[in-house]
Design a protein around this motif. Sequence first.
Motif, short mmCIF file in Angstrom:
data_model
loop_
_atom_site.label_atom_id
_atom_site.label_comp_id
_atom_site.label_asym_id
_atom_site.label_seq_id
_atom_site.Cartn_x
_atom_site.Cartn_y
_atom_site.Cartn_z
N UNK A 128 0.79 -1.23 0.00
CA UNK A 128 0.00 0.00 0.00
C UNK A 128 0.82 1.29 0.00
N UNK A 129 1.60 1.52 1.06
CA UNK A 129 2.23 2.84 1.22
C UNK A 129 3.19 3.20 0.09
N UNK A 130 4.04 2.26 -0.31
CA UNK A 130 4.99 2.56 -1.39
C UNK A 130 4.25 2.85 -2.69
N UNK A 131 3.20 2.10 -2.96
CA UNK A 131 2.42 2.30 -4.18
C UNK A 131 1.72 3.65 -4.15
N UNK A 132 1.13 4.01 -3.01
CA UNK A 132 0.43 5.29 -2.90
C UNK A 132 1.40 6.46 -3.02
N UNK A 133 2.59 6.34 -2.42
CA UNK A 133 3.58 7.40 -2.55
C UNK A 133 4.04 7.51 -4.00
N UNK A 134 4.18 6.40 -4.66
CA UNK A 134 4.60 6.38 -6.05
C UNK A 134 3.55 7.02 -6.96
N UNK A 135 2.27 6.74 -6.70
CA UNK A 135 1.18 7.30 -7.50
C UNK A 135 1.00 8.79 -7.26
N UNK A 136 1.43 9.27 -6.11
CA UNK A 136 1.41 10.70 -5.78
C UNK A 136 0.02 11.32 -5.95
N UNK A 137 -0.96 10.62 -5.43
CA UNK A 137 -2.32 11.15 -5.43
C UNK A 137 -3.13 10.84 -6.67
N UNK A 138 -2.53 10.24 -7.67
CA UNK A 138 -3.26 9.91 -8.90
C UNK A 138 -4.23 8.78 -8.66
N UNK A 139 -5.31 8.77 -9.42
CA UNK A 139 -6.25 7.65 -9.37
C UNK A 139 -5.62 6.45 -10.03
N UNK A 140 -6.22 5.28 -9.83
CA UNK A 140 -5.70 4.07 -10.46
C UNK A 140 -5.70 4.21 -11.98
N UNK A 141 -6.74 4.80 -12.53
CA UNK A 141 -6.82 4.96 -13.99
C UNK A 141 -5.71 5.87 -14.50
N UNK A 142 -5.49 6.98 -13.82
CA UNK A 142 -4.45 7.93 -14.24
C UNK A 142 -3.06 7.34 -14.06
N UNK A 143 -2.85 6.68 -12.93
CA UNK A 143 -1.56 6.02 -12.66
C UNK A 143 -1.28 4.97 -13.74
N UNK A 144 -2.31 4.23 -14.11
CA UNK A 144 -2.16 3.20 -15.14
C UNK A 144 -1.82 3.82 -16.50
N UNK A 145 -2.44 4.94 -16.82
CA UNK A 145 -2.13 5.62 -18.08
C UNK A 145 -0.67 6.03 -18.14
#
Length: 289
Positions: free
Chosen positions: A176-193
Amino acid sequence: MFAKFRFATILLLCLVPQLASAWGDLGHETIAWIAQSYVSSTTSSTIKGILNLTQSDYIANVSTWADTYRYTSGGRWSAPLHFIDANDNPPSSCSVDYSRDCGSTGCSISAIVNYTSILLDDDSSSTTKYDAMKFLIHFIGDLHQPLHDEALEVGGNDINVTYDGDHTNLHHIWDTEIVEQLADGASAESFAKNLTASIKAGAYGWDVDSWLVGTTLNDTMSSALTWAKEANGYVCSDVLSAGVDAVEQGNLNGSYYKAHFDVARVQIARAGYRLGAWLNLIFTGKTAV
């Protein structure tokens, strides 16, 4: 429901040691969105038909179901299928051996083999395919989280760490935490793009052509085992490269995150890319769109 995995007693299922859910919701949904970028129109329509879904997030929509189901009274039997407990010796040596590590109640690799075969079987009922699809989408994601391919300290669940001031465990921060920090607030769809664009650009030195080497339905176990061994290797090279004592000190959202976040990034990207290719193989016979 899928009797071959339900012969364990309730007592054994309650004793299953893994506690966390690989990648958390953000990670699994991101993997699913990436996969949706790589499935063919035939694959897409077939999946939508099996799941009886028409919305744009038809894979992401069911990507976390298996985690919810495992904690229900009727779903406890499925808990062992989320991981394979590699009984190796990190950080000195890492390895996955199917006969050694996949227990009598099943594991992520046997689950991928089983649910793939169900989806390939024209005689499988619509209800059976419905559940198989949801499980397969989730378990391919699980397999790419390094600590879901590791037995040490219950896959890191018993390694106490601090992340952003919070006291948690090593398994959880990789979920969880590493992934959320990596996404930097982006949604799953935006992170995936963003990750899909990186895959297509060959960013970060990613050799995408190598990600599907050896991927075949002729030997589904070998394909899944290859992915598990790859993920498990990161336990030695990255996740616990300095040993257990090292990660139990300090705040891991700083230097530890900077040293290891790329493993989470590449593994989420690989999981999505491979999930899309695997689903294409099942429904069209080839990995590419």
